[in-house]
Design a protein around this motif. Structure first.
Motif, PDB file in Angstrom:
ATOM      1  N   GLU A 102       0.814  -1.208   0.000  1.00 41.89           N
ATOM      2  CA  GLU A 102       0.000   0.000   0.000  1.00 41.89           C
ATOM      3  C   GLU A 102       0.851   1.263   0.000  1.00 41.89           C
ATOM      4  OE1 GLU A 102      -2.306  -0.414   3.561  1.00 41.89           O
ATOM      5  OE2 GLU A 102      -0.813   0.601   4.808  1.00 41.89           O
ATOM      6  N   LYS A 103       0.316   2.307  -0.617  1.00 37.05           N
ATOM      7  CA  LYS A 103       0.974   3.598  -0.684  1.00 37.05           C
ATOM      8  C   LYS A 103      -0.009   4.683  -0.243  1.00 37.05           C
ATOM      9  CE  LYS A 103       4.849   2.029  -2.390  1.00 37.05           C
ATOM     10  NZ  LYS A 103       6.112   2.098  -1.634  1.00 37.05           N
ATOM     11  N   THR A 104       0.438   5.557   0.637  1.00 38.58           N
ATOM     12  CA  THR A 104      -0.410   6.653   1.113  1.00 38.58           C
ATOM     13  C   THR A 104      -0.656   7.651  -0.013  1.00 38.58           C
ATOM     14  OG1 THR A 104       0.418   6.421   3.365  1.00 38.58           O
ATOM     15  CG2 THR A 104      -0.582   8.526   2.789  1.00 38.58           C
ATOM     16  N   ILE A 105      -1.871   8.145  -0.091  1.00 36.46           N
ATOM     17  CA  ILE A 105      -2.245   9.138  -1.101  1.00 36.46           C
ATOM     18  C   ILE A 105      -2.139  10.534  -0.494  1.00 36.46           C
ATOM     19  CG2 ILE A 105      -4.103   9.978  -2.581  1.00 36.46           C
ATOM     20  CD1 ILE A 105      -5.145   7.076  -2.672  1.00 36.46           C
ATOM     21  N   ALA A 106      -1.349  11.384  -1.129  1.00 39.14           N
ATOM     22  CA  ALA A 106      -1.131  12.752  -0.651  1.00 39.14           C
ATOM     23  C   ALA A 106      -1.882  13.744  -1.542  1.00 39.14           C
ATOM     24  CB  ALA A 106       0.363  13.061  -0.638  1.00 39.14           C
ATOM     25  N   PRO A 107      -2.091  14.982  -1.068  1.00 41.34           N
ATOM     26  CA  PRO A 107      -2.931  15.945  -1.779  1.00 41.34           C
ATOM     27  C   PRO A 107      -2.529  16.276  -3.216  1.00 41.34           C
ATOM     28  CG  PRO A 107      -2.600  16.667   0.474  1.00 41.34           C
ATOM     29  CD  PRO A 107      -1.721  15.469   0.283  1.00 41.34           C
ATOM     30  N   TYR A 155      -6.525  16.764  -8.925  1.00 43.59           N
ATOM     31  CA  TYR A 155      -5.548  17.860  -8.868  1.00 43.59           C
ATOM     32  C   TYR A 155      -5.345  18.403 -10.273  1.00 43.59           C
ATOM     33  CZ  TYR A 155      -1.304  20.519  -7.966  1.00 43.59           C
ATOM     34  OH  TYR A 155      -0.382  21.546  -7.856  1.00 43.59           O
ATOM     35  N   VAL A 156      -5.505  19.722 -10.427  1.00 41.13           N
ATOM     36  CA  VAL A 156      -5.299  20.350 -11.723  1.00 41.13           C
ATOM     37  C   VAL A 156      -3.910  20.980 -11.758  1.00 41.13           C
ATOM     38  CG1 VAL A 156      -6.384  22.538 -10.989  1.00 41.13           C
ATOM     39  CG2 VAL A 156      -6.235  21.949 -13.437  1.00 41.13           C
ATOM     40  N   LYS A 157      -3.194  20.778 -12.850  1.00 47.82           N
ATOM     41  CA  LYS A 157      -1.835  21.293 -12.973  1.00 47.82           C
ATOM     42  C   LYS A 157      -1.826  22.821 -12.988  1.00 47.82           C
ATOM     43  CE  LYS A 157      -0.078  17.359 -15.637  1.00 47.82           C
ATOM     44  NZ  LYS A 157       0.458  16.922 -16.944  1.00 47.82           N
ATOM     45  N   GLN A 158      -0.771  23.388 -12.451  1.00 50.29           N
ATOM     46  CA  GLN A 158      -0.623  24.840 -12.432  1.00 50.29           C
ATOM     47  C   GLN A 158      -0.590  25.399 -13.846  1.00 50.29           C
ATOM     48  OE1 GLN A 158      -0.687  26.769  -9.627  1.00 50.29           O
ATOM     49  NE2 GLN A 158      -0.823  28.459 -11.091  1.00 50.29           N
ATOM     50  N   GLN A 181     -11.498  14.648  -3.357  1.00 48.84           N
ATOM     51  CA  GLN A 181     -10.162  14.867  -2.781  1.00 48.84           C
ATOM     52  C   GLN A 181     -10.120  14.429  -1.316  1.00 48.84           C
ATOM     53  OE1 GLN A 181      -9.941  19.126  -3.485  1.00 48.84           O
ATOM     54  NE2 GLN A 181      -8.339  18.828  -5.010  1.00 48.84           N
ATOM     55  N   GLU A 182     -11.142  14.820  -0.603  1.00 52.16           N
ATOM     56  CA  GLU A 182     -11.234  14.540   0.827  1.00 52.16           C
ATOM     57  C   GLU A 182     -11.312  13.038   1.097  1.00 52.16           C
ATOM     58  OE1 GLU A 182     -14.068  16.266   4.450  1.00 52.16           O
ATOM     59  OE2 GLU A 182     -14.884  16.083   2.419  1.00 52.16           O
ATOM     60  N   ALA A 183     -12.151  12.339   0.326  1.00 57.08           N
ATOM     61  CA  ALA A 183     -12.413  10.924   0.594  1.00 57.08           C
ATOM     62  C   ALA A 183     -11.336   9.996   0.053  1.00 57.08           C
ATOM     63  CB  ALA A 183     -13.774  10.534   0.025  1.00 57.08           C
ATOM     64  N   ILE A 184     -10.766  10.305  -1.122  1.00 60.16           N
ATOM     65  CA  ILE A 184      -9.804   9.381  -1.727  1.00 60.16           C
ATOM     66  C   ILE A 184      -8.554   9.243  -0.865  1.00 60.16           C
ATOM     67  CG2 ILE A 184      -8.545  11.052  -3.141  1.00 60.16           C
ATOM     68  CD1 ILE A 184      -9.661   7.541  -4.261  1.00 60.16           C
ATOM     69  N   GLN A 185      -8.266  10.270  -0.073  1.00 55.80           N
ATOM     70  CA  GLN A 185      -7.093  10.207   0.792  1.00 55.80           C
ATOM     71  C   GLN A 185      -7.316   9.311   2.015  1.00 55.80           C
ATOM     72  OE1 GLN A 185      -5.083  14.122   1.407  1.00 55.80           O
ATOM     73  NE2 GLN A 185      -6.375  14.821  -0.292  1.00 55.80           N
ATOM     74  N   LYS A 186      -8.535   8.838   2.189  1.00 52.63           N
ATOM     75  CA  LYS A 186      -8.816   7.853   3.236  1.00 52.63           C
ATOM     76  C   LYS A 186      -8.422   6.445   2.772  1.00 52.63           C
ATOM     77  CE  LYS A 186     -10.850  10.957   5.843  1.00 52.63           C
ATOM     78  NZ  LYS A 186     -10.252  11.418   7.123  1.00 52.63           N
ATOM     79  N   PHE A 187      -8.230   6.292   1.454  1.00 44.65           N
ATOM     80  CA  PHE A 187      -7.856   5.009   0.874  1.00 44.65           C
ATOM     81  C   PHE A 187      -6.340   4.944   0.692  1.00 44.65           C
ATOM     82  CE2 PHE A 187     -12.251   5.497  -0.171  1.00 44.65           C
ATOM     83  CZ  PHE A 187     -12.772   4.207  -0.294  1.00 44.65           C
ATOM     84  N   ARG A 241       0.226   5.625  -7.364  1.00 47.77           N
ATOM     85  CA  ARG A 241       0.398   7.060  -7.143  1.00 47.77           C
ATOM     86  C   ARG A 241       1.869   7.398  -7.383  1.00 47.77           C
ATOM     87  NH1 ARG A 241       4.396   8.265  -4.391  1.00 47.77           N
ATOM     88  NH2 ARG A 241       3.478  10.280  -3.849  1.00 47.77           N
ATOM     89  N   ALA A 242       2.118   8.659  -7.699  1.00 48.20           N
ATOM     90  CA  ALA A 242       3.499   9.122  -7.939  1.00 48.20           C
ATOM     91  C   ALA A 242       3.638  10.542  -7.431  1.00 48.20           C
ATOM     92  CB  ALA A 242       3.834   9.047  -9.430  1.00 48.20           C
ATOM     93  N   ASP A 243       4.852  10.900  -7.038  1.00 54.73           N
ATOM     94  CA  ASP A 243       5.108  12.273  -6.621  1.00 54.73           C
ATOM     95  C   ASP A 243       4.964  13.199  -7.830  1.00 54.73           C
ATOM     96  OD1 ASP A 243       5.735  11.457  -4.036  1.00 54.73           O
ATOM     97  OD2 ASP A 243       7.858  11.202  -4.494  1.00 54.73           O
ATOM     98  N   ARG A 244       4.419  14.361  -7.581  1.00 56.80           N
ATOM     99  CA  ARG A 244       4.271  15.347  -8.670  1.00 56.80           C
ATOM    100  C   ARG A 244       5.551  16.174  -8.807  1.00 56.80           C
ATOM    101  NH1 ARG A 244       0.053  16.775 -11.487  1.00 56.80           N
ATOM    102  NH2 ARG A 244      -1.278  15.551 -10.109  1.00 56.80           N
ATOM    103  N   PRO A 245       6.040  16.332 -10.016  1.00 58.60           N
ATOM    104  CA  PRO A 245       7.249  17.137 -10.214  1.00 58.60           C
ATOM    105  C   PRO A 245       7.054  18.572  -9.727  1.00 58.60           C
ATOM    106  CG  PRO A 245       6.766  15.857 -12.178  1.00 58.60           C
ATOM    107  CD  PRO A 245       5.570  15.717 -11.265  1.00 58.60           C
ATOM    108  N   ALA A 246       8.112  19.182  -9.254  1.00 58.51           N
ATOM    109  CA  ALA A 246       8.050  20.569  -8.784  1.00 58.51           C
ATOM    110  C   ALA A 246       7.566  21.466  -9.915  1.00 58.51           C
ATOM    111  CB  ALA A 246       9.428  21.008  -8.311  1.00 58.51           C
TER     112      ALA A 246
END
Length: 248
Positions: A102-107, A155-158, A181-187, A241-246
């Protein structure tokens, strides 16, 4: 000539009558948004009592003619949580990733999600509160069979915001669905399953319109219809899930 005219008139009346029979119940937007919120909550409750999850986690309506689903558990009888926004989420037992994968989902994560997303409009027909219509938003399960990568409603890209010209489209709320957004981070996400892996849906997220777009302008996720006042229901599995590039 007179007979031809009468035939045409009769055919026209028949077509008009048939069209009315096929139309869904007429929806009238309440002046008070609190009334719509009440409609949403009542229609969600009804939906949860009329549907269950099949062997792969798909939402299915109970049949009135087939007894094979008689022993299935209603969504309303499954363990579920209601968040402060009114969003409801159901974690399907036996369908979550094991602790080792499992991997934690971040904002700001880039999510890869197999999902079916549907908009439902709740209204009042002769005192009966229910969902009157449905809109398909995304469906990778019955469509390509490949998960959706980086959905804007999470999440929408800048770069998208920077390129927008309309004032509303420069706001994150134009794209992102707060309740999702709120609920998916519970998974938890799986550890990057291959995109062609057979799905086993993790659960359900039900977002009432007040935690979706309510009556605000929004991105046209369904190009043909507005999601104004729509409750949005997600049936899904997070493949990775993957980290979003800066800078994104």
């Amino acid at each position: 000539m007179k007979k031809i005219f009468l035939y045409i008139l009769a055919g026209s009346l028949c077509f008009s009558a048939c069209k009315k029979d096929d139309e869904v119940e007429t929806y009238k937007e309440p002046d008070d948004i609190a009334v719509q919120n009440s409609y949403d909550d009542q229609a969600i409750k009804k939906f949860m009592s009329e549907n269950y999850l099949d062997a792969q986690g798909n939402i299915k309506p109970f049949s009135t003619t087939d007894a094979s689903d008689d022993n299935e558990k209603k969504l309303s009888d499954m363990p579920y949580e209601t968040l402060p926004s009114g969003t409801i989420y159901i974690m399907r037992d036996g369908a979550q990733p094991s602790p080792s994968e499992e991997k934690t989902i971040a904002p700001k994560d880039i999510l890869t999600v197999m999902m079916r997303t549907t908009g439902y409009l709740a209204g009042n027909t002769d005192g009966n509160i229910s969902f009157l219509s449905t809109l398909a938003i995304t469906n990778t399960i019955n469509g390509t069979g490949l998960p959706l990568v980086d959905p804007m409603f999470y999440y929408v890209k800048q770069s998208v915001l920077d390129a927008a010209t309309a004032t509303a489209a420069k706001q994150r709320s134009y794209y992102e669905i707060e309740g999702f957004q709120e609920a998916i981070q519970k998974f938890k996400a799986f550890n990057n399953l291959p995109s062609g892996s057979p799905y086993n849906l993790q659960g359900v997220i039900i977002v009432p319109s007040r935690a979706a777009f309510a009556r605000d302008p929004h991105f046209p996720y369904n190009a043909s219809f507005s999601l104004r006042n729509n409750t949005i229901i997600f049936n899904f599995q997070v493949y990775g899930r993957a980290d979003r590039p800066a800078g994104q």
